[in-house]
Design a protein around this motif. Sequence first.
Motif, PDB file in Angstrom:
ATOM      1  N   UNK A 173       0.841  -1.206   0.000  1.00  0.00           N
ATOM      2  CA  UNK A 173       0.000   0.000   0.000  1.00  0.00           C
ATOM      3  C   UNK A 173       0.870   1.248   0.000  1.00  0.00           C
ATOM      4  N   UNK A 174       0.471   2.280  -0.723  1.00  0.00           N
ATOM      5  CA  UNK A 174       1.258   3.510  -0.748  1.00  0.00           C
ATOM      6  C   UNK A 174       1.356   4.195   0.613  1.00  0.00           C
ATOM      7  N   UNK A 175       0.398   3.963   1.507  1.00  0.00           N
ATOM      8  CA  UNK A 175       0.422   4.550   2.839  1.00  0.00           C
ATOM      9  C   UNK A 175       1.196   3.606   3.764  1.00  0.00           C
ATOM     10  N   UNK A 176       2.439   3.971   4.052  1.00  0.00           N
ATOM     11  CA  UNK A 176       3.317   3.068   4.805  1.00  0.00           C
ATOM     12  C   UNK A 176       2.772   2.746   6.190  1.00  0.00           C
ATOM     13  N   UNK A 177       2.024   3.672   6.776  1.00  0.00           N
ATOM     14  CA  UNK A 177       1.468   3.424   8.106  1.00  0.00           C
ATOM     15  C   UNK A 177       0.419   2.307   8.096  1.00  0.00           C
ATOM     16  N   UNK A 178      -0.013   1.891   6.922  1.00  0.00           N
ATOM     17  CA  UNK A 178      -0.987   0.804   6.828  1.00  0.00           C
ATOM     18  C   UNK A 178      -0.332  -0.566   6.655  1.00  0.00           C
ATOM     19  N   UNK A 179       0.992  -0.594   6.531  1.00  0.00           N
ATOM     20  CA  UNK A 179       1.668  -1.854   6.241  1.00  0.00           C
ATOM     21  C   UNK A 179       1.459  -2.904   7.332  1.00  0.00           C
ATOM     22  N   UNK A 180       1.491  -2.475   8.588  1.00  0.00           N
ATOM     23  CA  UNK A 180       1.315  -3.418   9.691  1.00  0.00           C
ATOM     24  C   UNK A 180      -0.040  -4.120   9.586  1.00  0.00           C
ATOM     25  N   UNK A 181      -1.099  -3.329   9.425  1.00  0.00           N
ATOM     26  CA  UNK A 181      -2.448  -3.895   9.321  1.00  0.00           C
ATOM     27  C   UNK A 181      -2.588  -4.738   8.064  1.00  0.00           C
ATOM     28  N   UNK A 182      -2.015  -4.250   6.955  1.00  0.00           N
ATOM     29  CA  UNK A 182      -2.100  -4.975   5.686  1.00  0.00           C
ATOM     30  C   UNK A 182      -1.465  -6.355   5.819  1.00  0.00           C
ATOM     31  N   UNK A 183      -0.244  -6.399   6.351  1.00  0.00           N
ATOM     32  CA  UNK A 183       0.452  -7.672   6.477  1.00  0.00           C
ATOM     33  C   UNK A 183      -0.267  -8.597   7.458  1.00  0.00           C
ATOM     34  N   UNK A 198       5.531 -18.163  -0.679  1.00  0.00           N
ATOM     35  CA  UNK A 198       6.882 -18.438  -1.137  1.00  0.00           C
ATOM     36  C   UNK A 198       7.862 -17.614  -0.303  1.00  0.00           C
ATOM     37  N   UNK A 199       9.155 -17.844  -0.513  1.00  0.00           N
ATOM     38  CA  UNK A 199      10.171 -17.207   0.328  1.00  0.00           C
ATOM     39  C   UNK A 199      10.116 -15.680   0.247  1.00  0.00           C
ATOM     40  N   UNK A 200       9.992 -15.142  -0.965  1.00  0.00           N
ATOM     41  CA  UNK A 200       9.978 -13.687  -1.124  1.00  0.00           C
ATOM     42  C   UNK A 200       8.746 -13.074  -0.461  1.00  0.00           C
ATOM     43  N   UNK A 201       7.620 -13.734  -0.619  1.00  0.00           N
ATOM     44  CA  UNK A 201       6.364 -13.263  -0.019  1.00  0.00           C
ATOM     45  C   UNK A 201       6.478 -13.256   1.507  1.00  0.00           C
ATOM     46  N   UNK A 202       7.013 -14.338   2.078  1.00  0.00           N
ATOM     47  CA  UNK A 202       7.160 -14.421   3.533  1.00  0.00           C
ATOM     48  C   UNK A 202       8.118 -13.345   4.045  1.00  0.00           C
ATOM     49  N   UNK A 203       9.207 -13.126   3.316  1.00  0.00           N
ATOM     50  CA  UNK A 203      10.158 -12.100   3.733  1.00  0.00           C
ATOM     51  C   UNK A 203       9.542 -10.718   3.738  1.00  0.00           C
ATOM     52  N   UNK A 204       8.748 -10.410   2.712  1.00  0.00           N
ATOM     53  CA  UNK A 204       8.096  -9.099   2.642  1.00  0.00           C
ATOM     54  C   UNK A 204       7.080  -8.929   3.763  1.00  0.00           C
ATOM     55  N   UNK A 205       6.349  -9.969   4.066  1.00  0.00           N
ATOM     56  CA  UNK A 205       5.366  -9.910   5.163  1.00  0.00           C
ATOM     57  C   UNK A 205       6.067  -9.700   6.493  1.00  0.00           C
ATOM     58  N   UNK A 206       7.179 -10.384   6.695  1.00  0.00           N
ATOM     59  CA  UNK A 206       7.952 -10.197   7.926  1.00  0.00           C
ATOM     60  C   UNK A 206       8.454  -8.766   8.059  1.00  0.00           C
ATOM     61  N   UNK A 207       8.936  -8.213   6.958  1.00  0.00           N
ATOM     62  CA  UNK A 207       9.417  -6.830   6.977  1.00  0.00           C
ATOM     63  C   UNK A 207       8.286  -5.855   7.300  1.00  0.00           C
ATOM     64  N   UNK A 208       7.103  -6.108   6.742  1.00  0.00           N
ATOM     65  CA  UNK A 208       5.975  -5.220   6.993  1.00  0.00           C
ATOM     66  C   UNK A 208       5.503  -5.319   8.440  1.00  0.00           C
ATOM     67  N   UNK A 209       5.527  -6.534   8.988  1.00  0.00           N
ATOM     68  CA  UNK A 209       5.129  -6.703  10.388  1.00  0.00           C
ATOM     69  C   UNK A 209       6.135  -6.038  11.322  1.00  0.00           C
ATOM     70  N   UNK A 210       7.353  -5.883  10.873  1.00  0.00           N
ATOM     71  CA  UNK A 210       8.372  -5.218  11.692  1.00  0.00           C
ATOM     72  C   UNK A 210       8.099  -3.728  11.839  1.00  0.00           C
ATOM     73  N   UNK A 211       7.179  -3.182  11.030  1.00  0.00           N
ATOM     74  CA  UNK A 211       6.823  -1.776  11.149  1.00  0.00           C
ATOM     75  C   UNK A 211       5.753  -1.534  12.207  1.00  0.00           C
ATOM     76  N   UNK A 212       5.212  -2.595  12.782  1.00  0.00           N
ATOM     77  CA  UNK A 212       4.102  -2.462  13.745  1.00  0.00           C
ATOM     78  C   UNK A 212       4.571  -1.762  15.025  1.00  0.00           C
TER      79      UNK A 212
END
Length: 212
Positions: A173-183, A198-212
């Motif tokens: 999402x373009x709104x970075x503050x929404x990444x935690x909820x999105x992931x 897949x590995x890339x998808x899991x890595x991106x989700x982990x990174x987004x959850x790290x913004x919570x």
Amino acid sequence: MFSSGKLRTAGLTLLLTAGTLVGTAGAASAEPPGIPSPSAATAALAGLTVAADGSMDGYDREKFPHWSTVSGSCNTREEVLKRDGDGVETGSDCAATSGSWYSPYDGDTWTASGDVDIDHMVPLAVAWRSGAADWTEAEREAFANDLAGPQLWAVTDNVNQSKSDQTPDEWKPPLESSWCTYASAYVQVKADYDLTVDEAEKGALSDMLATC
């Protein structure tokens, strides 16, 4: 097919048939139900099966029937607009005649329902190549019309179109503050339906959850 862990689907199908999810006018949260806490989402992500994407052979959006009738002339799209909008009023055909919709993906607010798309948090094509190819059409219809979990989101139409069928490693999402909820929501849907990542998808989700 769904595993025993996805018993919620049977209840959802009954709700869709009975029409018990019909919304009413008034304030709404702009978010669907069932979004887990960041800690719960992190635990759920760890429990997902990691596997390479399956084939897109045989995929067609028509194999995920949507938007299904909920009650009378009201379909799933109209129910999401009522559920997640503010001050939504509808006509006799169930179409929204007034209201406003906040798009969590970009932070914009719209007063015309035509400017709002209903996004599948986990895109239909992504579901197909991560497990849904083996489901029945009835199971895919339940997935594509899931009002009980965080799968359906009312968002700005062109933002939804820019997402298309991309996974979180390809689009955020373009709104970075929404990444935690999105992931968190994305992981919950994958977990609910026993879909792989897949590995890339899991890595991106982990990174987004790290913004919570």
